[in-house]
Design a protein around this motif. Structure first.
Motif, PDB file in Angstrom:
ATOM      1  N   LYS A  77       0.827  -1.205   0.000  1.00  0.00           N
ATOM      2  CA  LYS A  77       0.000   0.000   0.000  1.00  0.00           C
ATOM      3  C   LYS A  77       0.863   1.257   0.000  1.00  0.00           C
ATOM      4  CE  LYS A  77      -3.616   2.332   2.683  1.00  0.00           C
ATOM      5  NZ  LYS A  77      -4.439   2.303   3.919  1.00  0.00           N
ATOM      6  N   ASN A  78       0.368   2.290  -0.688  1.00  0.00           N
ATOM      7  CA  ASN A  78       1.038   3.590  -0.681  1.00  0.00           C
ATOM      8  C   ASN A  78       0.523   4.374   0.529  1.00  0.00           C
ATOM      9  OD1 ASN A  78       1.628   6.389  -1.120  1.00  0.00           O
ATOM     10  ND2 ASN A  78       1.978   5.946  -3.275  1.00  0.00           N
ATOM     11  N   PHE A  79       1.411   4.608   1.495  1.00  0.00           N
ATOM     12  CA  PHE A  79       1.024   5.312   2.717  1.00  0.00           C
ATOM     13  C   PHE A  79       1.395   6.792   2.596  1.00  0.00           C
ATOM     14  CE2 PHE A  79       1.133   0.975   4.216  1.00  0.00           C
ATOM     15  CZ  PHE A  79       0.070   0.913   5.115  1.00  0.00           C
ATOM     16  N   ASN A  80       0.456   7.608   2.140  1.00  0.00           N
ATOM     17  CA  ASN A  80       0.686   9.050   2.072  1.00  0.00           C
ATOM     18  C   ASN A  80       0.232   9.729   3.360  1.00  0.00           C
ATOM     19  OD1 ASN A  80       1.753  11.199   0.644  1.00  0.00           O
ATOM     20  ND2 ASN A  80      -0.212  11.778  -0.250  1.00  0.00           N
ATOM     21  N   GLN A  81      -0.508   8.979   4.174  1.00  0.00           N
ATOM     22  CA  GLN A  81      -0.963   9.451   5.482  1.00  0.00           C
ATOM     23  C   GLN A  81      -0.081   8.807   6.542  1.00  0.00           C
ATOM     24  OE1 GLN A  81      -5.318   9.927   6.511  1.00  0.00           O
ATOM     25  NE2 GLN A  81      -4.875   8.128   7.763  1.00  0.00           N
ATOM     26  N   THR A  82       0.731   9.615   7.208  1.00  0.00           N
ATOM     27  CA  THR A  82       1.730   9.053   8.135  1.00  0.00           C
ATOM     28  C   THR A  82       1.952   9.978   9.326  1.00  0.00           C
ATOM     29  OG1 THR A  82       3.625  10.153   7.094  1.00  0.00           O
ATOM     30  CG2 THR A  82       2.991   8.014   6.193  1.00  0.00           C
ATOM     31  N   TYR A  83       2.647   9.409  10.326  1.00  0.00           N
ATOM     32  CA  TYR A  83       3.251  10.231  11.375  1.00  0.00           C
ATOM     33  C   TYR A  83       4.661  10.582  10.903  1.00  0.00           C
ATOM     34  CZ  TYR A  83      -0.557   8.939  14.511  1.00  0.00           C
ATOM     35  OH  TYR A  83      -1.781   8.777  15.076  1.00  0.00           O
ATOM     36  N   LYS A 134       2.237   3.209  14.240  1.00  0.00           N
ATOM     37  CA  LYS A 134       1.576   3.781  15.396  1.00  0.00           C
ATOM     38  C   LYS A 134       0.083   3.805  15.093  1.00  0.00           C
ATOM     39  CE  LYS A 134       1.511   7.935  18.295  1.00  0.00           C
ATOM     40  NZ  LYS A 134       2.110   9.291  18.497  1.00  0.00           N
ATOM     41  N   ASN A 135      -0.672   3.015  15.829  1.00  0.00           N
ATOM     42  CA  ASN A 135      -2.122   2.905  15.592  1.00  0.00           C
ATOM     43  C   ASN A 135      -2.414   2.457  14.160  1.00  0.00           C
ATOM     44  OD1 ASN A 135      -2.598   3.864  18.243  1.00  0.00           O
ATOM     45  ND2 ASN A 135      -2.543   5.998  17.503  1.00  0.00           N
ATOM     46  N   GLY A 136      -1.567   1.577  13.627  1.00  0.00           N
ATOM     47  CA  GLY A 136      -1.759   1.054  12.279  1.00  0.00           C
ATOM     48  C   GLY A 136      -1.302   1.986  11.177  1.00  0.00           C
ATOM     49  N   ILE A 137      -0.702   3.118  11.545  1.00  0.00           N
ATOM     50  CA  ILE A 137      -0.221   4.101  10.567  1.00  0.00           C
ATOM     51  C   ILE A 137       1.298   4.171  10.655  1.00  0.00           C
ATOM     52  CG2 ILE A 137      -0.289   6.547   9.879  1.00  0.00           C
ATOM     53  CD1 ILE A 137      -3.084   6.684  11.092  1.00  0.00           C
ATOM     54  N   PRO A 138       1.992   4.186   9.497  1.00  0.00           N
ATOM     55  CA  PRO A 138       3.459   4.197   9.520  1.00  0.00           C
ATOM     56  C   PRO A 138       4.017   5.460  10.184  1.00  0.00           C
ATOM     57  CG  PRO A 138       2.654   3.615   7.338  1.00  0.00           C
ATOM     58  CD  PRO A 138       1.483   4.094   8.117  1.00  0.00           C
ATOM     59  N   VAL A 139       5.152   5.297  10.821  1.00  0.00           N
ATOM     60  CA  VAL A 139       5.931   6.406  11.364  1.00  0.00           C
ATOM     61  C   VAL A 139       7.170   6.543  10.475  1.00  0.00           C
ATOM     62  CG1 VAL A 139       7.198   7.329  13.333  1.00  0.00           C
ATOM     63  CG2 VAL A 139       5.106   5.987  13.696  1.00  0.00           C
ATOM     64  N   VAL A 140       7.361   7.721   9.928  1.00  0.00           N
ATOM     65  CA  VAL A 140       8.434   7.938   8.946  1.00  0.00           C
ATOM     66  C   VAL A 140       9.352   9.061   9.428  1.00  0.00           C
ATOM     67  CG1 VAL A 140       8.981   8.558   6.565  1.00  0.00           C
ATOM     68  CG2 VAL A 140       6.926   7.213   7.068  1.00  0.00           C
ATOM     69  N   GLU A 141      10.631   8.798   9.389  1.00  0.00           N
ATOM     70  CA  GLU A 141      11.613   9.836   9.715  1.00  0.00           C
ATOM     71  C   GLU A 141      12.121  10.469   8.415  1.00  0.00           C
ATOM     72  OE1 GLU A 141      14.974   9.888  12.917  1.00  0.00           O
ATOM     73  OE2 GLU A 141      15.860   9.126  11.052  1.00  0.00           O
ATOM     74  N   LEU A 142      12.122  11.796   8.377  1.00  0.00           N
ATOM     75  CA  LEU A 142      12.611  12.527   7.219  1.00  0.00           C
ATOM     76  C   LEU A 142      13.928  13.217   7.544  1.00  0.00           C
ATOM     77  CD1 LEU A 142       9.356  14.279   5.901  1.00  0.00           C
ATOM     78  CD2 LEU A 142      10.302  12.052   5.258  1.00  0.00           C
TER      79      LEU A 142
END
Length: 534
Positions: A77-83, A134-142
């Motif tokens: 899946k493309n996760f454009n919604q993230t932490y 986190k809560n089923g949503i990816p956490v991404v470091e930029l």
């Protein structure tokens, strides 16, 4: 971690089968088959998916068939919604929150990267690293890979290169050492928009090397010589129908120095004639100092004749503004002994002036805006009466083309001048104005004053980029102390301007009068003219 172990497995298999030539990436979901040239390209492609929001990209299988290697993957899946978790360097530079939630990760990455590009890091790249869920949503470091900061190091002229050296030096003076970003690139390009002598064949191009950033300018020479002819029809002071006209010939940049030679002749219905010869050299001895020499001759039938010389030196403040000093040497002779309103005189003096011209993107207009302001101090000697007096003279001209919206424009123009002295002025030294290029609806140079001003608005409707229709109105006032008159004046009219193979053709109807006088249709002035470039 599993993804990288599987990528290592691909590289191992490829190493074992080094003699194999063909590599294919196959999306297990869409069945899309993509050919890549080697194993390194395959690894870069899978890594790019992980960097572009496909955080759960999974390698499914690797099949080796003869000389072909097939790599099966599922990008997920493309996760454009993230932490989002920003690195300390990004937080410190732009004072952003370190952690936040976003519904559009692509937009966040684009905005951060643009900030670095605007700071001169033309090759910056945002790096994404999956840090869990986190809560089923990816956490991404930029984080940011800035590379080296880029500044403009110089210009390289291509195509038409026989431009004055000072022109290129002025560009370098203005832009060399500045940050390489969109703002400065637009400013460089704007320097060439509607430049009177050169244009760009294409947008400025950039050559990046390890140690420098060079801007390539692909220039071409414009056709800048012009012929401007106007024929006017109207009545003179005795209501007699007369023919008058103007010829204006400009020879520009013939010797590739941005120089100009102007020849101007005008005849008005009241038998007055004007002749101007003007030469302009903008870069003397490869400097920012320019020279302008102008000679003006005016003769009013057999009554009097004026001769004026105006040598001037000026300095280029930038490509659009200049300030200068000028001298004035003027003499007038009365030719008719019965003309008692005039006097023989000689004038000499010095003055200052400022000129600003902003170019326009519309070929139908001469410029977007223009301002000219001047002051002169003159010593006058009335030779016939042996009287000496000092004079102060002031001049202002301003014009602006305001874009209302769409094809609708408003041209705003004003002009004024004043001469001041302790003694009365003779009739032959007064300002003369009125006509096609000033207060329209009046005969050329038919108005005389020691002080005058006028202002007007002209609505213009553009028909494509080949023609425009205009309606105008003007208001003005003059003061003539010798006649003790201060009339308030107006003019109205309409016109049509359009391109033909010979150039820009103009047709105009106008009528001017003093407030309080009845409107007369037989006072309508008709002007027809053409401006041709060669």
């Amino acid at each position: 971690m599993k993804l990288f172990l599987k990528i290592f497995f691909i590289l191992f298999c490829v190493f074992v089968q080094a003699q194999k030539k063909h590599y294919f990436l196959i999306d297990t979901e869409t069945k899309v088959k993509k050919k890549v040239k080697d194993s390194l390209s395959a690894v870069k492609f899978l890594d790019s998916l992980a960097q572009n929001n496909y955080f759960f990209t999974e390698l499914k299988d690797v099949k080796i068939k003869g000389d072909s290697t097939e790599i099966f993957y599922d990008k997920g899946k493309n996760f454009n919604q993230t932490y989002v978790n920003l690195s300390d360097s990004i937080v410190d530079r732009f004072k952003l929150e370190k952690e936040f939630f976003t519904k559009n990760l692509d937009s966040v990455k684009k905005n951060i990267n643009k900030k670095y590009i605007d700071d001169g890091f033309a090759f910056s790249r945002i790096k994404s690293q999956f840090k869990g869920q986190k809560n089923g949503i990816p956490v991404v470091e930029l984080d940011i890979n800035k590379n080296n900061k880029r500044t403009i190091d110089g210009f390289v002229a291509k195509g038409y290169t026989r431009v004055p050296k000072r022109f290129i030096k002025n560009l370098e003076k203005e832009f060399k050492g500045k940050t390489y970003d969109d703002k400065n690139l637009i400013a460089i390009n704007k320097n060439f928009q509607s430049h009177p002598f050169i244009t760009l064949e294409r947008q400025p191009q950039t050559l990046f090397t390890k140690d420098s950033t060079q801007i390539y300018l692909f220039m071409e020479k414009k056709k800048t010589n012009t012929f401007d002819g106007v024929i006017g029809f109207g009545n003179d002071k005795t209501d007699k129908f007369t023919l008058n006209g103007t010829l204006n010939v400009n020879f520009k940049n013939m010797f590739n120095g941005f120089e100009a030679v102007n020849l101007y002749w005008q005849r008005n219905p009241d038998k007055g004639q004007t002749f101007d010869l003007q030469t302009d050299i903008p870069y003397l001895f490869n400097s920012n100092v320019g020279l302008n020499m102008k000679v003006n001759i005016f003769r009013q039938d057999s009554t009097f004749a004026n001769v004026k010389a105006l040598p001037a030196f000026y300095y280029h403040l930038n490509s659009r503004q200049k300030i200068g000093l000028r001298g004035t040497f003027e003499s007038s002779a009365i030719l008719d002994s019965l003309y008692i309103q005039g006097k023989d005189y000689n004038k000499k003096g010095i003055g200052i002036f400022f000129d600003m011209t902003e170019p326009t993107d519309i070929d139908l207009f001469l410029h977007k805006s223009k301002i000219n302001v001047g002051y002169d101090f003159l010593a006058t000697n009335y030779t016939g009466e042996n009287i000496k007096a000092n004079q102060n003279q002031f001049y202002f001209f301003g014009e602006y083309n305001y874009h209302i919206n769409g094809n609708h424009f408003l041209n705003i123009k004003g002009e004024g001048a004043m001469m001041d002295s302790k003694i009365d002025f003779s009739a032959n030294e007064l300002y003369r104005f009125g006509g096609w290029n000033s207060l329209r609806g009046f005969n050329e140079n038919s108005l005389a004053a020691d002080f005058y001003y006028y202002a007007g608005m002209e609505y213009r409707y553009l028909i494509g980029n080949q023609a425009f229709f205009d309606v105008f109105g003007q208001y003005g006032q003059l003061n003539n102390k010798s006649l003790n008159v201060k009339p308030k004046l107006y003019s109205v009219g309409l016109g049509f301007n359009f391109f033909i193979p010979l150039g820009l053709m103009s047709f105009q109807l106008s009528n001017g009068n003093e407030f309080g006088n009845p409107f007369k249709f037989n006072d309508i002035k008709i002007h027809w003219g053409i401006l041709s470039r060669f």
